[in-house]
Design an enzyme around this catalytic site. Sequence first.
Site, PDB file in Angstrom:
ATOM      1  N   ARG A  66       0.811  -1.211   0.000  1.00 20.82           N
ATOM      2  CA  ARG A  66       0.000   0.000   0.000  1.00 20.82           C
ATOM      3  C   ARG A  66       0.845   1.262   0.000  1.00 20.82           C
ATOM      4  NH1 ARG A  66      -2.046   1.580   4.566  1.00 20.82           N
ATOM      5  NH2 ARG A  66      -2.120  -0.539   5.413  1.00 20.82           N
ATOM      6  N   TYR A 120     -16.657  20.520 -10.679  1.00 22.49           N
ATOM      7  CA  TYR A 120     -17.032  19.192 -11.160  1.00 22.49           C
ATOM      8  C   TYR A 120     -18.149  18.630 -10.281  1.00 22.49           C
ATOM      9  CZ  TYR A 120     -15.915  14.245 -12.375  1.00 22.49           C
ATOM     10  OH  TYR A 120     -15.939  12.941 -12.779  1.00 22.49           O
ATOM     11  N   ASP A 192      -8.501  22.130  -9.127  1.00 22.36           N
ATOM     12  CA  ASP A 192      -8.673  21.032 -10.072  1.00 22.36           C
ATOM     13  C   ASP A 192      -8.108  21.515 -11.399  1.00 22.36           C
ATOM     14  OD1 ASP A 192      -9.524  19.151 -11.947  1.00 22.36           O
ATOM     15  OD2 ASP A 192     -11.381  18.732 -10.871  1.00 22.36           O
ATOM     16  N   LYS A 217      -7.954  11.482 -17.397  1.00 23.15           N
ATOM     17  CA  LYS A 217      -8.148  12.281 -18.601  1.00 23.15           C
ATOM     18  C   LYS A 217      -6.864  12.353 -19.435  1.00 23.15           C
ATOM     19  CE  LYS A 217     -12.192  13.288 -16.689  1.00 23.15           C
ATOM     20  NZ  LYS A 217     -12.758  12.465 -15.613  1.00 23.15           N
TER      21      LYS A 217
END
Length: 403
Positions: A66, A120, A192, A217
């Site tokens: 992790r 968003y 963002d 993206k």
Amino acid sequence: MSDDTGDSARLGNNTRAVTAGRREEWTRGIVSVPVWRASTILYESVADLRATGARGDTHHTLFYGRRGTPTQWSLADALTALEPGAEGTFLYPSGVAAIAAALLSVLSPGDEVLMVDTAYDPTRSMAMGLLKRLGISTRFYDPMIGVGIGALIGDRTRAILLESPGSLTFEVQDVPAIVGVAKARGLVTLLDNSWATPLYFPAIAHGIDLSVLACTKYIGGHSDVMLGSVTAAPGHFARLRDTSFQLGQVASADDCWLGARGLRTLGVRLAQHQASALTIAQWLRTRPEVAQVLHPALPDCPGHAHFLRDFAGASGLFAFALNGGSDTARAAMIDALDLFGIGYSWGGFESLALPVDPARHRSATRPDFAGPLIRLSIGLEDADDLIADLDRGLAQFRAAMGR
């Protein structure tokens, strides 16, 4: 091949995108860092296990799966290198996970965050859901507020979240003005930055404290990976990392490898996305069926002056408002397109068209357009072919309107 992130700021964007994160001990003579998959890490002895755990900061040290492997560290280091002045980057399994971790790293029960009204939609839902349940309040603000944001700051305000350009309607915020107010009042700023990426807007260099990317993206670029990142300015990485560890956040090695593969070609892809999108946006401006084109590089877009001042380029995502018409006519146009897929997300090599209704996602501002909106993600197809496809779609729109 060596990677010295300390010297990366002197290199050009494309060079950094190609070279960053490729340390010799991780590549071992291979061009791309291999996929290191791991859950369990084995130690030579109990003493070795205890010594590793006692370090506290296991960054770039094999400890437990992790905490990452060279595959994750390589992409994180590369993204940090793209943000001159940044301290570090943490990776997440999605852009929404990245936004959540960034917010939770700076907010506590009783705090308030100022959130841009054009954020968003999942970010907005997070504010009204998870954050609200944790006792964190949100106040939405006009994206064009600039220095006026100072009037909204209260005793409980701890952070300002920006998204520039804004989702769906692409308002470009006055980031330097808002950052200036935030620093003067001791607030943390989060941005963002998925639309521009660090190549076209180096957020940390502009004073942002936490820069968020939906790497799904443009970083990935191939519509085949879910991935997010947060890059932190000096003084903010430790708390981001600790919060993310406590949340159990980890991005898989395979997804990070895909993200790193996409990153290497980001510069040339963005240049093509930009060129084609501008060509198509300019063409749409000439059409009588189109009332307005919302592209930050065009004068019609709110905040265009901020774009010219602050951005090095534009990506391939923008929207346009039809000149009248109904949802049915808009759907008829989109359904008639052959080269544009219908789907969420953006930033891949393929073009997408999506009906969007921003008024449903606003509370501080009320957007008003002459007709329904369509958001386009311009891919890597030939612009002339996409224009011909849109021309067919507009013909179907006229037919649906009886024109």
